[in-house]
Design a protein around this motif. Structure first.
Motif, mmCIF file in Angstrom:
data_model
loop_
_atom_site.group_PDB
_atom_site.id
_atom_site.type_symbol
_atom_site.label_atom_id
_atom_site.label_comp_id
_atom_site.label_asym_id
_atom_site.label_seq_id
_atom_site.Cartn_x
_atom_site.Cartn_y
_atom_site.Cartn_z
ATOM 1 N N LEU A 40 0.806 -1.218 0.000
ATOM 2 C CA LEU A 40 0.000 0.000 0.000
ATOM 3 C C LEU A 40 0.840 1.270 0.000
ATOM 4 O O LEU A 40 0.446 2.277 -0.568
ATOM 5 C CB LEU A 40 -0.930 0.027 1.219
ATOM 6 C CG LEU A 40 -2.129 -0.892 1.153
ATOM 7 C CD1 LEU A 40 -2.778 -1.024 2.528
ATOM 8 C CD2 LEU A 40 -3.135 -0.372 0.141
ATOM 9 N N GLU A 63 -11.658 0.322 5.521
ATOM 10 C CA GLU A 63 -10.756 0.668 4.431
ATOM 11 C C GLU A 63 -9.452 1.217 4.979
ATOM 12 O O GLU A 63 -9.431 1.836 6.044
ATOM 13 C CB GLU A 63 -11.371 1.743 3.529
ATOM 14 C CG GLU A 63 -12.579 1.301 2.754
ATOM 15 C CD GLU A 63 -13.155 2.424 1.907
ATOM 16 O OE1 GLU A 63 -13.874 2.095 0.964
ATOM 17 O OE2 GLU A 63 -12.899 3.617 2.194
ATOM 18 N N GLU A 65 -6.495 3.677 3.511
ATOM 19 C CA GLU A 65 -6.159 4.576 2.413
ATOM 20 C C GLU A 65 -4.686 4.953 2.503
ATOM 21 O O GLU A 65 -4.198 5.333 3.569
ATOM 22 C CB GLU A 65 -7.024 5.833 2.502
ATOM 23 C CG GLU A 65 -6.815 6.802 1.372
ATOM 24 C CD GLU A 65 -7.727 8.010 1.454
ATOM 25 O OE1 GLU A 65 -7.341 9.063 0.927
ATOM 26 O OE2 GLU A 65 -8.817 7.910 2.058
ATOM 27 N N SER A 66 -4.005 4.814 1.379
ATOM 28 C CA SER A 66 -2.598 5.190 1.331
ATOM 29 C C SER A 66 -2.413 6.269 0.280
ATOM 30 O O SER A 66 -3.367 6.672 -0.390
ATOM 31 C CB SER A 66 -1.739 3.972 0.986
ATOM 32 O OG SER A 66 -1.925 3.604 -0.371
ATOM 33 N N LYS A 68 -1.108 5.773 -2.394
ATOM 34 C CA LYS A 68 -1.244 5.086 -3.680
ATOM 35 C C LYS A 68 -2.678 4.702 -4.014
ATOM 36 O O LYS A 68 -3.085 4.758 -5.166
ATOM 37 C CB LYS A 68 -0.411 3.798 -3.694
ATOM 38 C CG LYS A 68 1.070 3.957 -3.623
ATOM 39 C CD LYS A 68 1.713 2.577 -3.671
ATOM 40 C CE LYS A 68 3.211 2.609 -3.509
ATOM 41 N NZ LYS A 68 3.765 1.244 -3.529
ATOM 42 N N SER A 69 -3.436 4.224 -3.014
ATOM 43 C CA SER A 69 -4.758 3.659 -3.297
ATOM 44 C C SER A 69 -5.594 3.535 -2.028
ATOM 45 O O SER A 69 -5.125 3.811 -0.928
ATOM 46 C CB SER A 69 -4.606 2.272 -3.929
ATOM 47 O OG SER A 69 -4.052 1.365 -2.997
ATOM 48 N N VAL A 70 -6.832 3.071 -2.218
ATOM 49 C CA VAL A 70 -7.718 2.735 -1.103
ATOM 50 C C VAL A 70 -8.003 1.242 -1.214
ATOM 51 O O VAL A 70 -8.370 0.749 -2.284
ATOM 52 C CB VAL A 70 -9.043 3.526 -1.169
ATOM 53 C CG1 VAL A 70 -9.988 3.091 -0.058
ATOM 54 C CG2 VAL A 70 -8.770 5.020 -1.087
ATOM 55 N N SER A 71 -7.820 0.513 -0.124
ATOM 56 C CA SER A 71 -8.050 -0.929 -0.124
ATOM 57 C C SER A 71 -9.028 -1.306 0.967
ATOM 58 O O SER A 71 -8.959 -0.789 2.086
ATOM 59 C CB SER A 71 -6.733 -1.680 0.114
ATOM 60 O OG SER A 71 -5.842 -1.468 -0.956
#
Length: 134
Positions: A40, A63, A65-66, A68-71
């Motif tokens: 992440l 969730e 959130e980084s 780079k993205s949300v996972s």
């Protein structure tokens, strides 16, 4: 990457560790793995469920959130949320620096006959093999 053998893992990169019992329930702490936090990147926000929320195995519970993205974070077990790591609201980067310690996400109470409800999850060697396969 660290893969401690004192907990169990999912193929979605969550870990689960039995903390003890509370009445008839087993308390299980949940977080994301070192591999997941590394993939992440810098974590800037963590969304967690409410205490008392009922979780279903495999469903999203929050969730991460980084930059780079949300996972999504998925429930490795069914149960009731008994605690969340409120400190992550102010210091979400703790998930990066200590994913198996202070960076834990939530605890759930699991009821049932199983002595260890995490038995059906991957052990450290199986999880590491999964990660190594890419």
């Amino acid at each position: 990457m660290a893969t401690p053998d004192d907990r169990r893992y999912t193929d979605q990169h969550e870990w689960a560790q039995v903390q003890g019992t509370s009445g008839a329930a087993t308390v299980v702490r949940i977080g994301i793995t070192d591999h997941a936090q590394d993939a992440l990147g810098d974590i800037v926000y963590v969304q967690l469920p409410e205490v008392g929320e009922e979780l279903t195995t495999g469903n999203p519970v929050g969730e991460v959130e980084s930059t780079k993205s949300v996972s999504d974070v998925y429930a490795p077990l069914a149960g009731t949320v008994s605690a969340v790591n409120a400190a992550l609201a102010e210091t979400p980067e703790t998930v990066n620096s200590d994913p198996y310690g202070e960076g834990w996400l939530l605890e759930i109470e699991v009821t049932g006959d199983a002595e260890d409800p995490t038995d059906g999850l991957l052990d450290a060697a199986a999880y590491q093999a999964l990660v190594d396969q890419g």
